[in-house]
Design a protein around this motif. Sequence first.
Motif, PDB file in Angstrom:
ATOM      1  N   TYR A  17       0.773  -0.892   0.060  1.00  0.00           N
ATOM      2  CA  TYR A  17      -0.059   0.051   0.068  1.00  0.00           C
ATOM      3  C   TYR A  17       0.778   1.337  -0.002  1.00  0.00           C
ATOM      4  O   TYR A  17       0.590   2.117  -0.671  1.00  0.00           O
ATOM      5  CB  TYR A  17      -0.861  -0.129   1.158  1.00  0.00           C
ATOM      6  CG  TYR A  17      -2.135   0.944   1.150  1.00  0.00           C
ATOM      7  CD1 TYR A  17      -3.070   0.625   0.296  1.00  0.00           C
ATOM      8  CD2 TYR A  17      -2.186   2.151   1.886  1.00  0.00           C
ATOM      9  CE1 TYR A  17      -4.167   1.953   0.273  1.00  0.00           C
ATOM     10  CE2 TYR A  17      -2.964   3.153   1.698  1.00  0.00           C
ATOM     11  CZ  TYR A  17      -4.037   2.798   1.015  1.00  0.00           C
ATOM     12  OH  TYR A  17      -5.082   3.760   0.856  1.00  0.00           O
ATOM     13  N   LEU A  21       1.116   4.300  -2.812  1.00  0.00           N
ATOM     14  CA  LEU A  21       0.979   5.677  -2.400  1.00  0.00           C
ATOM     15  C   LEU A  21       2.153   6.229  -2.911  1.00  0.00           C
ATOM     16  O   LEU A  21       1.801   7.600  -3.626  1.00  0.00           O
ATOM     17  CB  LEU A  21       0.727   5.953  -1.054  1.00  0.00           C
ATOM     18  CG  LEU A  21      -0.711   5.448  -0.541  1.00  0.00           C
ATOM     19  CD1 LEU A  21      -0.721   5.922   0.938  1.00  0.00           C
ATOM     20  CD2 LEU A  21      -1.973   5.717  -1.222  1.00  0.00           C
ATOM     21  N   PRO A  63     -19.210  -2.342  -5.259  1.00  0.00           N
ATOM     22  CA  PRO A  63     -18.543  -3.476  -4.449  1.00  0.00           C
ATOM     23  C   PRO A  63     -19.768  -4.173  -3.559  1.00  0.00           C
ATOM     24  O   PRO A  63     -20.884  -3.484  -3.129  1.00  0.00           O
ATOM     25  CB  PRO A  63     -17.821  -2.461  -3.368  1.00  0.00           C
ATOM     26  CG  PRO A  63     -17.918  -1.130  -4.298  1.00  0.00           C
ATOM     27  CD  PRO A  63     -19.059  -1.226  -5.342  1.00  0.00           C
TER      28      PRO A  63
ATOM     29  N   ARG B 372       2.343   5.396   8.593  1.00  0.00           N
ATOM     30  CA  ARG B 372       1.230   4.743   7.523  1.00  0.00           C
ATOM     31  C   ARG B 372      -0.156   4.989   8.017  1.00  0.00           C
ATOM     32  O   ARG B 372      -1.108   4.907   7.196  1.00  0.00           O
ATOM     33  CB  ARG B 372       1.899   3.398   7.355  1.00  0.00           C
ATOM     34  CG  ARG B 372       2.804   3.225   6.531  1.00  0.00           C
ATOM     35  CD  ARG B 372       3.486   1.691   6.113  1.00  0.00           C
ATOM     36  NE  ARG B 372       4.242   1.622   5.428  1.00  0.00           N
ATOM     37  CZ  ARG B 372       5.073   0.560   5.109  1.00  0.00           C
ATOM     38  NH1 ARG B 372       4.716  -0.466   5.570  1.00  0.00           N
ATOM     39  NH2 ARG B 372       6.052   0.436   3.971  1.00  0.00           N
ATOM     40  N   PHE B 376      -3.135   6.759   6.464  1.00  0.00           N
ATOM     41  CA  PHE B 376      -4.575   6.338   6.270  1.00  0.00           C
ATOM     42  C   PHE B 376      -5.706   6.775   6.752  1.00  0.00           C
ATOM     43  O   PHE B 376      -6.769   7.189   6.179  1.00  0.00           O
ATOM     44  CB  PHE B 376      -4.484   4.550   6.570  1.00  0.00           C
ATOM     45  CG  PHE B 376      -5.546   3.857   5.752  1.00  0.00           C
ATOM     46  CD1 PHE B 376      -5.574   3.315   4.575  1.00  0.00           C
ATOM     47  CD2 PHE B 376      -6.862   3.835   6.368  1.00  0.00           C
ATOM     48  CE1 PHE B 376      -6.579   2.518   4.085  1.00  0.00           C
ATOM     49  CE2 PHE B 376      -8.148   2.868   5.905  1.00  0.00           C
ATOM     50  CZ  PHE B 376      -7.659   2.620   4.618  1.00  0.00           C
ATOM     51  N   GLU B 382      -5.129  13.684  -2.620  1.00  0.00           N
ATOM     52  CA  GLU B 382      -6.192  13.348  -3.322  1.00  0.00           C
ATOM     53  C   GLU B 382      -5.947  11.609  -3.512  1.00  0.00           C
ATOM     54  O   GLU B 382      -6.797  10.920  -3.238  1.00  0.00           O
ATOM     55  CB  GLU B 382      -6.473  14.333  -4.436  1.00  0.00           C
ATOM     56  CG  GLU B 382      -8.241  14.047  -4.914  1.00  0.00           C
ATOM     57  CD  GLU B 382      -8.323  14.816  -6.247  1.00  0.00           C
ATOM     58  OE1 GLU B 382      -7.725  15.897  -6.336  1.00  0.00           O
ATOM     59  OE2 GLU B 382      -9.459  14.544  -6.720  1.00  0.00           O
ATOM     60  N   ALA B 383      -4.994  11.614  -4.159  1.00  0.00           N
ATOM     61  CA  ALA B 383      -4.746  10.221  -4.627  1.00  0.00           C
ATOM     62  C   ALA B 383      -4.790   9.293  -3.471  1.00  0.00           C
ATOM     63  O   ALA B 383      -5.211   8.113  -3.398  1.00  0.00           O
ATOM     64  CB  ALA B 383      -3.422  10.089  -5.415  1.00  0.00           C
ATOM     65  N   SER B 384      -4.174   9.677  -2.446  1.00  0.00           N
ATOM     66  CA  SER B 384      -3.878   9.057  -1.219  1.00  0.00           C
ATOM     67  C   SER B 384      -5.519   8.820  -0.612  1.00  0.00           C
ATOM     68  O   SER B 384      -5.927   7.580  -0.216  1.00  0.00           O
ATOM     69  CB  SER B 384      -3.135   9.558  -0.101  1.00  0.00           C
ATOM     70  OG  SER B 384      -3.216   9.017   0.966  1.00  0.00           O
ATOM     71  N   PHE B 387      -7.508   6.189  -3.011  1.00  0.00           N
ATOM     72  CA  PHE B 387      -7.195   4.895  -2.488  1.00  0.00           C
ATOM     73  C   PHE B 387      -7.718   4.358  -1.115  1.00  0.00           C
ATOM     74  O   PHE B 387      -8.490   3.407  -0.836  1.00  0.00           O
ATOM     75  CB  PHE B 387      -5.798   4.610  -2.530  1.00  0.00           C
ATOM     76  CG  PHE B 387      -5.134   4.369  -3.893  1.00  0.00           C
ATOM     77  CD1 PHE B 387      -5.580   3.176  -4.461  1.00  0.00           C
ATOM     78  CD2 PHE B 387      -4.229   5.096  -4.495  1.00  0.00           C
ATOM     79  CE1 PHE B 387      -5.020   3.015  -5.964  1.00  0.00           C
ATOM     80  CE2 PHE B 387      -3.825   4.829  -5.636  1.00  0.00           C
ATOM     81  CZ  PHE B 387      -4.239   3.931  -6.415  1.00  0.00           C
ATOM     82  N   ARG B 388      -7.642   5.287  -0.086  1.00  0.00           N
ATOM     83  CA  ARG B 388      -8.285   5.000   0.996  1.00  0.00           C
ATOM     84  C   ARG B 388      -9.679   4.557   1.034  1.00  0.00           C
ATOM     85  O   ARG B 388     -10.259   3.672   1.594  1.00  0.00           O
ATOM     86  CB  ARG B 388      -8.050   6.213   1.943  1.00  0.00           C
ATOM     87  CG  ARG B 388      -8.063   5.965   3.444  1.00  0.00           C
ATOM     88  CD  ARG B 388      -9.485   6.007   4.271  1.00  0.00           C
ATOM     89  NE  ARG B 388     -10.336   7.211   3.876  1.00  0.00           N
ATOM     90  CZ  ARG B 388     -10.338   8.135   4.974  1.00  0.00           C
ATOM     91  NH1 ARG B 388      -9.571   8.091   6.001  1.00  0.00           N
ATOM     92  NH2 ARG B 388     -11.229   9.011   4.535  1.00  0.00           N
ATOM     93  N   VAL B 391     -10.320   1.404  -0.712  1.00  0.00           N
ATOM     94  CA  VAL B 391     -10.282   0.321   0.344  1.00  0.00           C
ATOM     95  C   VAL B 391     -11.491   0.097   1.330  1.00  0.00           C
ATOM     96  O   VAL B 391     -12.133  -1.028   1.291  1.00  0.00           O
ATOM     97  CB  VAL B 391      -8.888   0.447   1.224  1.00  0.00           C
ATOM     98  CG1 VAL B 391      -9.033  -0.420   2.340  1.00  0.00           C
ATOM     99  CG2 VAL B 391      -7.804   0.301   0.467  1.00  0.00           C
ATOM    100  N   ASP B 393     -14.330   1.174   0.586  1.00  0.00           N
ATOM    101  CA  ASP B 393     -15.615   0.672  -0.345  1.00  0.00           C
ATOM    102  C   ASP B 393     -15.595  -0.565  -0.376  1.00  0.00           C
ATOM    103  O   ASP B 393     -16.628  -1.486  -0.506  1.00  0.00           O
ATOM    104  CB  ASP B 393     -15.414   1.453  -1.880  1.00  0.00           C
ATOM    105  CG  ASP B 393     -15.723   2.667  -1.810  1.00  0.00           C
ATOM    106  OD1 ASP B 393     -16.507   3.305  -0.840  1.00  0.00           O
ATOM    107  OD2 ASP B 393     -15.218   3.543  -2.701  1.00  0.00           O
ATOM    108  N   LEU B 394     -14.498  -1.440  -0.433  1.00  0.00           N
ATOM    109  CA  LEU B 394     -14.502  -2.804  -0.772  1.00  0.00           C
ATOM    110  C   LEU B 394     -14.289  -3.724   0.679  1.00  0.00           C
ATOM    111  O   LEU B 394     -14.615  -4.946   0.347  1.00  0.00           O
ATOM    112  CB  LEU B 394     -12.947  -2.939  -1.719  1.00  0.00           C
ATOM    113  CG  LEU B 394     -13.194  -2.306  -3.063  1.00  0.00           C
ATOM    114  CD1 LEU B 394     -11.768  -2.375  -3.538  1.00  0.00           C
ATOM    115  CD2 LEU B 394     -13.965  -3.281  -4.008  1.00  0.00           C
ATOM    116  N   LEU B 404      -5.818  -4.066   4.424  1.00  0.00           N
ATOM    117  CA  LEU B 404      -5.212  -2.670   3.824  1.00  0.00           C
ATOM    118  C   LEU B 404      -5.774  -1.834   4.644  1.00  0.00           C
ATOM    119  O   LEU B 404      -5.256  -0.622   4.724  1.00  0.00           O
ATOM    120  CB  LEU B 404      -5.610  -2.589   2.482  1.00  0.00           C
ATOM    121  CG  LEU B 404      -5.090  -3.697   1.292  1.00  0.00           C
ATOM    122  CD1 LEU B 404      -5.483  -3.459  -0.111  1.00  0.00           C
ATOM    123  CD2 LEU B 404      -3.406  -3.370   1.508  1.00  0.00           C
ATOM    124  N   ASN B 406      -6.054   0.679   7.712  1.00  0.00           N
ATOM    125  CA  ASN B 406      -5.155   0.760   8.846  1.00  0.00           C
ATOM    126  C   ASN B 406      -5.383   1.824   9.595  1.00  0.00           C
ATOM    127  O   ASN B 406      -5.320   3.094   9.362  1.00  0.00           O
ATOM    128  CB  ASN B 406      -3.784   1.068   7.990  1.00  0.00           C
ATOM    129  CG  ASN B 406      -2.525   1.134   8.798  1.00  0.00           C
ATOM    130  OD1 ASN B 406      -2.826   1.322  10.056  1.00  0.00           O
ATOM    131  ND2 ASN B 406      -1.251   1.120   8.291  1.00  0.00           N
TER     132      ASN B 406
END
Lengths: 73, 534
Positions: A17, A21, A63, B372, B376, B382-384, B387-388, B391, B393-394, B404, B406
């Motif tokens: 992860y 990033l 999802p 880390r 999280f 924005e990219a971080s 992804f957060r 994660v 959502d899933l 993942l 954290n």
Amino acid sequence: MSPLNTYPNIDRPDDFYAELLALHEGRSKAESELINSRLILLLANHIGNRQVLSAAMRAALDPGAKEVADTKA
Amino acid sequence: MNKIFETPIYEYARSSDQDAVAPVRHSVVVVGAGPVGLAAAIDLAQQDIPVVVLDDNDKVSFGSRAICFAKRPLEILDRLGCAQPMVDKGVVWDTGKVFRDTRQIYGFELLPESEHHRPAFINLQQYYFEEFLVRRIRELQAAGKPVDLRGGNHLAAVGQHDTYVSLEIDTPEGPYNLEAEWLIACDGAKSATRTMLGLDFEGRVFEDNFLIADTIMEADFPTERWFWFDPPFNRGQSALLHKQPDNVWRIDFQLGWNIDREEELKPENVRRRLRAMLGEETKFELEWTSIYTFQCCRMEKFRYGRVLFAGDAAHQVSPFGARGANSGLQDTDNLVWKLKLVLDGKAPDALLDSYSDERVLGADENLLNSTRSTDFITPKSEASRNFRDAVLDLAEAYDFARPLVNTGRLSLPCIYDGSSLNGPDCAGLPPNLRPGAPAVDAPLADGWLLERLGNRFQLLAIGAPAPSDLEDGGITVETLKVDAAANQTLARRYLGDEKAAIYLLRPDQHVVARWREFDRDAVIAALKTATARV
């Protein structure tokens, strides 16, 4: 039955992860999106299996879509 | 309301040192009577090393502050003779739940492996933790051990010399001077000792504020750690609920960066937040509120000449993952046996450089993990954030995404891989007990393995013959023989698929080296390596 593995499969997930990033650190939004698109294409090619790719696309779109979520790896 | 943290428990009292003509020199002076300084003092006193502890205060921690104590620190506290009352008073927990908005997305359990003496975590207010440590010091004093806890003693100046450290101390009755062969600075993240010596503390500041509201209430929440992302009562931010003894609940609200601290800390505003979270009908009292920000940083080295830094003075981490006080206790666990060998003239002072090397490794592991977690919980780009959120959502539907998520990683003890003190490994034995690793607990017929280990070098001989003790350069190694067939859990943990093994263990219970059978020359060589006598 979907062949998509949705169970943990990545060794040292925190390291993965962090690497993901780091790929985006200091990038503009447009750059980030392009990096992600290229990454998806590379991974998709590596997977190859069309059934798996279709199942992943459905899961990403919704999802918890039942046909994917009910599957054990 | 609990007022223990407002009661002086080591009040200023005049010391004969203050009336001495020339500064009195002590073996070890510890600056700071927090969890780390007190633990250092207990460890030293137990080994009969005279120690003076200085603190400008005379009370335990104001407010609960550090509340989670992990398994390895509890094992260290067992060696220091004070874990049991802490575990008795503390709240044992092993389940965490993660919520998003109003839904639980998953739950997890810590330490699924049974047959360990100590639990994965206890929650205990820092003021109780310190009170138990002070009680232990009183016990040691009553038994004639050389430990002196001086409240109202403010360190005003410090000077490094070749063979000692000079200290200037302010007291309510005026200043006096002291000398110390060794100084252990446990004076916290804003360490005055560090500042006075002009040493750097480099790292990264996180632009965020967290409100702590320690809330006393009769509530039927289970004894679990609950963490929320984006809850209705704290939109766009996170929140945490965690139980402490005496019906005190730690509630943390992430506030963001641009806030009005004074406004947020007004009791009516804290109460408004709590009512939104707990519901209008829940009755509660506020014990302590505070707003904290944090940084992740460390000193370049933890040893500078005759000054050794430990705990937050040496390294500061974010609170996610309980790595502050817990890592400080591992610092002094690593340091004290080395200091004893050096003070006794049995090892060169180069042994103390390994304290810095090993604990810098531990600090870096903690910094990495807590950074880390922070990234999280509070994504900074924005990219971080994407992804957060992906994660999260899933994670509810798919198991793969849960590792993942954290919200703070379980604080595990550092394995000192690559340390100059490590001896040879032996292929085929379990990798988690390789040289540098802390011994893993296991039941014995009459107690626990870790109760039998520590405070001296030992050979753990499992299913293999070994002499009952041996000696080199005045350092004794005692053997603990264990029958593999009669202790199957221990045999499984220490042997894996092998039939026998010899482990050489340090006084802090870490593995030096291991072999399949006893070889005197190999053990002596490893002992020399582990004490920097090479």
